[in-house]
Scaffold this motif. Structure first.
Motif, PDB file in Angstrom:
ATOM      1  N   SER A 174     -34.599 -96.190 103.651  1.00  0.00           N
ATOM      2  CA  SER A 174     -34.232 -95.814 102.291  1.00  0.00           C
ATOM      3  C   SER A 174     -34.291 -97.012 101.366  1.00  0.00           C
ATOM      4  O   SER A 174     -33.855 -98.097 101.718  1.00  0.00           O
ATOM      5  CB  SER A 174     -32.808 -95.239 102.293  1.00  0.00           C
ATOM      6  OG  SER A 174     -32.358 -95.087 100.973  1.00  0.00           O
ATOM      7  N   LYS A 175     -34.839 -96.807 100.161  1.00  0.00           N
ATOM      8  CA  LYS A 175     -34.839 -97.889  99.186  1.00  0.00           C
ATOM      9  C   LYS A 175     -33.475 -98.016  98.521  1.00  0.00           C
ATOM     10  O   LYS A 175     -33.071 -99.083  98.115  1.00  0.00           O
ATOM     11  CB  LYS A 175     -35.917 -97.637  98.134  1.00  0.00           C
ATOM     12  CG  LYS A 175     -37.329 -97.770  98.693  1.00  0.00           C
ATOM     13  CD  LYS A 175     -38.363 -97.449  97.629  1.00  0.00           C
ATOM     14  CE  LYS A 175     -39.766 -97.614  98.181  1.00  0.00           C
ATOM     15  NZ  LYS A 175     -40.792 -97.211  97.211  1.00  0.00           N
ATOM     16  N   VAL A 176     -32.800 -96.892  98.346  1.00  0.00           N
ATOM     17  CA  VAL A 176     -31.472 -96.914  97.741  1.00  0.00           C
ATOM     18  C   VAL A 176     -30.487 -96.343  98.749  1.00  0.00           C
ATOM     19  O   VAL A 176     -30.362 -95.140  98.878  1.00  0.00           O
ATOM     20  CB  VAL A 176     -31.427 -96.079  96.446  1.00  0.00           C
ATOM     21  CG1 VAL A 176     -30.070 -96.230  95.786  1.00  0.00           C
ATOM     22  CG2 VAL A 176     -32.519 -96.528  95.495  1.00  0.00           C
ATOM     23  N   LEU A 183     -34.915-112.805 106.461  1.00  0.00           N
ATOM     24  CA  LEU A 183     -35.673-111.653 105.967  1.00  0.00           C
ATOM     25  C   LEU A 183     -34.765-110.436 105.784  1.00  0.00           C
ATOM     26  O   LEU A 183     -34.902-109.683 104.817  1.00  0.00           O
ATOM     27  CB  LEU A 183     -36.821-111.323 106.921  1.00  0.00           C
ATOM     28  CG  LEU A 183     -37.944-112.366 106.997  1.00  0.00           C
ATOM     29  CD1 LEU A 183     -39.011-111.941 108.000  1.00  0.00           C
ATOM     30  CD2 LEU A 183     -38.571-112.587 105.621  1.00  0.00           C
ATOM     31  N   LYS A 184     -33.842-110.274 106.713  1.00  0.00           N
ATOM     32  CA  LYS A 184     -32.910-109.146 106.606  1.00  0.00           C
ATOM     33  C   LYS A 184     -31.981-109.333 105.404  1.00  0.00           C
ATOM     34  O   LYS A 184     -31.667-108.370 104.695  1.00  0.00           O
ATOM     35  CB  LYS A 184     -32.102-109.033 107.904  1.00  0.00           C
ATOM     36  CG  LYS A 184     -31.287-107.767 108.036  1.00  0.00           C
ATOM     37  CD  LYS A 184     -30.721-107.620 109.441  1.00  0.00           C
ATOM     38  CE  LYS A 184     -29.925-106.337 109.583  1.00  0.00           C
ATOM     39  NZ  LYS A 184     -29.404-106.158 110.957  1.00  0.00           N
ATOM     40  N   VAL A 185     -31.574-110.574 105.163  1.00  0.00           N
ATOM     41  CA  VAL A 185     -30.726-110.860 104.001  1.00  0.00           C
ATOM     42  C   VAL A 185     -31.498-110.566 102.711  1.00  0.00           C
ATOM     43  O   VAL A 185     -30.987-109.905 101.795  1.00  0.00           O
ATOM     44  CB  VAL A 185     -30.238-112.326 104.023  1.00  0.00           C
ATOM     45  CG1 VAL A 185     -29.619-112.721 102.684  1.00  0.00           C
ATOM     46  CG2 VAL A 185     -29.227-112.529 105.141  1.00  0.00           C
ATOM     47  N   LEU A 186     -32.754-111.028 102.646  1.00  0.00           N
ATOM     48  CA  LEU A 186     -33.558-110.771 101.445  1.00  0.00           C
ATOM     49  C   LEU A 186     -33.789-109.278 101.238  1.00  0.00           C
ATOM     50  O   LEU A 186     -33.751-108.786 100.109  1.00  0.00           O
ATOM     51  CB  LEU A 186     -34.906-111.494 101.551  1.00  0.00           C
ATOM     52  CG  LEU A 186     -34.921-112.990 101.203  1.00  0.00           C
ATOM     53  CD1 LEU A 186     -36.325-113.545 101.352  1.00  0.00           C
ATOM     54  CD2 LEU A 186     -34.405-113.246  99.790  1.00  0.00           C
ATOM     55  N   ALA A 187     -34.031-108.552 102.324  1.00  0.00           N
ATOM     56  CA  ALA A 187     -34.231-107.100 102.210  1.00  0.00           C
ATOM     57  C   ALA A 187     -32.957-106.426 101.705  1.00  0.00           C
ATOM     58  O   ALA A 187     -33.011-105.466 100.923  1.00  0.00           O
ATOM     59  CB  ALA A 187     -34.645-106.516 103.558  1.00  0.00           C
ATOM     60  N   THR A 188     -31.816-106.933 102.121  1.00  0.00           N
ATOM     61  CA  THR A 188     -30.548-106.363 101.666  1.00  0.00           C
ATOM     62  C   THR A 188     -30.354-106.634 100.176  1.00  0.00           C
ATOM     63  O   THR A 188     -29.961-105.739  99.415  1.00  0.00           O
ATOM     64  CB  THR A 188     -29.376-106.960 102.476  1.00  0.00           C
ATOM     65  OG1 THR A 188     -29.640-106.788 103.866  1.00  0.00           O
ATOM     66  CG2 THR A 188     -28.060-106.282 102.107  1.00  0.00           C
ATOM     67  N   VAL A 189     -30.653-107.871  99.765  1.00  0.00           N
ATOM     68  CA  VAL A 189     -30.531-108.209  98.342  1.00  0.00           C
ATOM     69  C   VAL A 189     -31.507-107.346  97.524  1.00  0.00           C
ATOM     70  O   VAL A 189     -31.153-106.818  96.461  1.00  0.00           O
ATOM     71  CB  VAL A 189     -30.784-109.710  98.110  1.00  0.00           C
ATOM     72  CG1 VAL A 189     -30.817-110.029  96.620  1.00  0.00           C
ATOM     73  CG2 VAL A 189     -29.713-110.543  98.809  1.00  0.00           C
ATOM     74  N   ALA A 190     -32.738-107.187  98.052  1.00  0.00           N
ATOM     75  CA  ALA A 190     -33.716-106.343  97.358  1.00  0.00           C
ATOM     76  C   ALA A 190     -33.192-104.919  97.217  1.00  0.00           C
ATOM     77  O   ALA A 190     -33.393-104.257  96.184  1.00  0.00           O
ATOM     78  CB  ALA A 190     -35.043-106.349  98.112  1.00  0.00           C
ATOM     79  N   SER A 191     -32.502-104.466  98.233  1.00  0.00           N
ATOM     80  CA  SER A 191     -31.949-103.116  98.185  1.00  0.00           C
ATOM     81  C   SER A 191     -30.899-102.974  97.082  1.00  0.00           C
ATOM     82  O   SER A 191     -30.794-101.921  96.435  1.00  0.00           O
ATOM     83  CB  SER A 191     -31.339-102.786  99.553  1.00  0.00           C
ATOM     84  OG  SER A 191     -30.719-101.546  99.517  1.00  0.00           O
ATOM     85  N   THR A 192     -30.142-104.058  96.837  1.00  0.00           N
ATOM     86  CA  THR A 192     -29.157-103.996  95.744  1.00  0.00           C
ATOM     87  C   THR A 192     -29.867-103.886  94.395  1.00  0.00           C
ATOM     88  O   THR A 192     -29.314-103.312  93.457  1.00  0.00           O
ATOM     89  CB  THR A 192     -28.216-105.221  95.729  1.00  0.00           C
ATOM     90  OG1 THR A 192     -28.941-106.400  95.379  1.00  0.00           O
ATOM     91  CG2 THR A 192     -27.518-105.404  97.064  1.00  0.00           C
ATOM     92  N   VAL A 193     -31.086-104.438  94.308  1.00  0.00           N
ATOM     93  CA  VAL A 193     -31.853-104.317  93.066  1.00  0.00           C
ATOM     94  C   VAL A 193     -32.195-102.849  92.809  1.00  0.00           C
ATOM     95  O   VAL A 193     -32.106-102.354  91.680  1.00  0.00           O
ATOM     96  CB  VAL A 193     -33.125-105.182  93.116  1.00  0.00           C
ATOM     97  CG1 VAL A 193     -34.011-104.909  91.898  1.00  0.00           C
ATOM     98  CG2 VAL A 193     -32.769-106.658  93.192  1.00  0.00           C
ATOM     99  N   TYR A 194     -32.574-102.150  93.875  1.00  0.00           N
ATOM    100  CA  TYR A 194     -32.845-100.711  93.721  1.00  0.00           C
ATOM    101  C   TYR A 194     -31.586 -99.974  93.273  1.00  0.00           C
ATOM    102  O   TYR A 194     -31.631 -99.117  92.393  1.00  0.00           O
ATOM    103  CB  TYR A 194     -33.351-100.122  95.039  1.00  0.00           C
ATOM    104  CG  TYR A 194     -34.823-100.332  95.270  1.00  0.00           C
ATOM    105  CD1 TYR A 194     -35.759 -99.449  94.753  1.00  0.00           C
ATOM    106  CD2 TYR A 194     -35.283-101.416  95.995  1.00  0.00           C
ATOM    107  CE1 TYR A 194     -37.113 -99.635  94.946  1.00  0.00           C
ATOM    108  CE2 TYR A 194     -36.635-101.624  96.200  1.00  0.00           C
ATOM    109  CZ  TYR A 194     -37.549-100.726  95.672  1.00  0.00           C
ATOM    110  OH  TYR A 194     -38.886-100.925  95.868  1.00  0.00           O
TER     111      TYR A 194
END
Lengths: 59, 153
Positions: free
Chosen positions: A9-11, B69-80
């Motif tokens: 999921s993206k969100v 990478l997992k941390v960056l993906a999590t931060v990216a997810s907060t952007v969404y």
């Protein structure tokens, strides 16, 4: 939500935590904020091309 | 992004997020914040380690927890999450060090196709101009907004 569903999921589903409200009006990263302001004062926002939007829904 | 990421918590305005990095160095609490820059609809994205004892943030820490990478993906997810709630915002991000800024650049590069499905991505050159993000170029800062955001200054 499983971790597999989360990763797909993206969100993701967000868990609310009242404790985090204490940070809402605090600047946790003042140096980065200052740097961002400096860059915005120098560069403003970029020009954007005319866009055609689709009405895609995020997963 | 469809990458492994951590569960996170937030408050109702979705400006502050917290998650826990898990790795060989143990459990390390991370905080993400979107801060109003004072310019309409432009927010600064920043994240770092949160020390619960001192109640202070350290955005210079090199955690080496094997999960960048997992941390960056999590931060990216907060952007969404943030831009879903506030679709007209622009988000600016800079690294706390040149090394960290390059890490962000790599993170964008490695996921650019997917990011560009939903966002326009710009980067601030060392000459002082915004341009569309170009793979392989070195930048001072990054700026993204949803593709369907028509707000501009």
């Amino acid at each position: 939500m499983t971790i597999e569903e989360l990763n797909a999921s993206k969100v993701p589903i967000i868990v609310f935590d009242k404790k985090l409200e204490q940070f809402k009006d605090k600047v946790l990263f003042p140096e980065k904020l200052a740097k961002a302001k400096e860059i915005l004062s120098k560069g403003g926002l970029p020009q954007r091309k005319n866009k055609i939007t689709d009405n895609k829904t995020w997963q | 992004m469809n990458k492994p990421k951590y569960f996170y918590r937030s408050e109702p305005f979705l400006t502050v997020y917290e998650f826990t990095s898990e790795g060989p160095k143990g459990s390390i609490k991370k905080m993400v914040q979107f801060t109003d820059t004072g310019t309409e609809n432009i927010y600064n994205l920043a994240f770092g380690d949160y020390d619960e004892k001192t109640k202070e943030i350290n955005d210079l820490a090199v955690t080496n927890n094997g999960d960048s990478l997992k941390v960056l993906a999590t931060v990216a997810s907060t952007v969404y999450a943030f831009t879903k709630k506030y679709p007209n915002v622009w988000i600016v991000a800079t690294g706390s060090t040149n090394v960290r800024t390059r890490l962000y650049r790599m993170g964008i590069t490695n996921n650019l196709a997917e990011i560009k499905e939903d966002f326009d991505v710009y980067a601030f050159t060392f000459e002082g101009n915004w341009e569309e993000f170009i793979v392989g170029e070195d930048y001072e800062a990054f700026l993204i907004t949803r593709k369907d955001n028509n707000f501009t200054l």
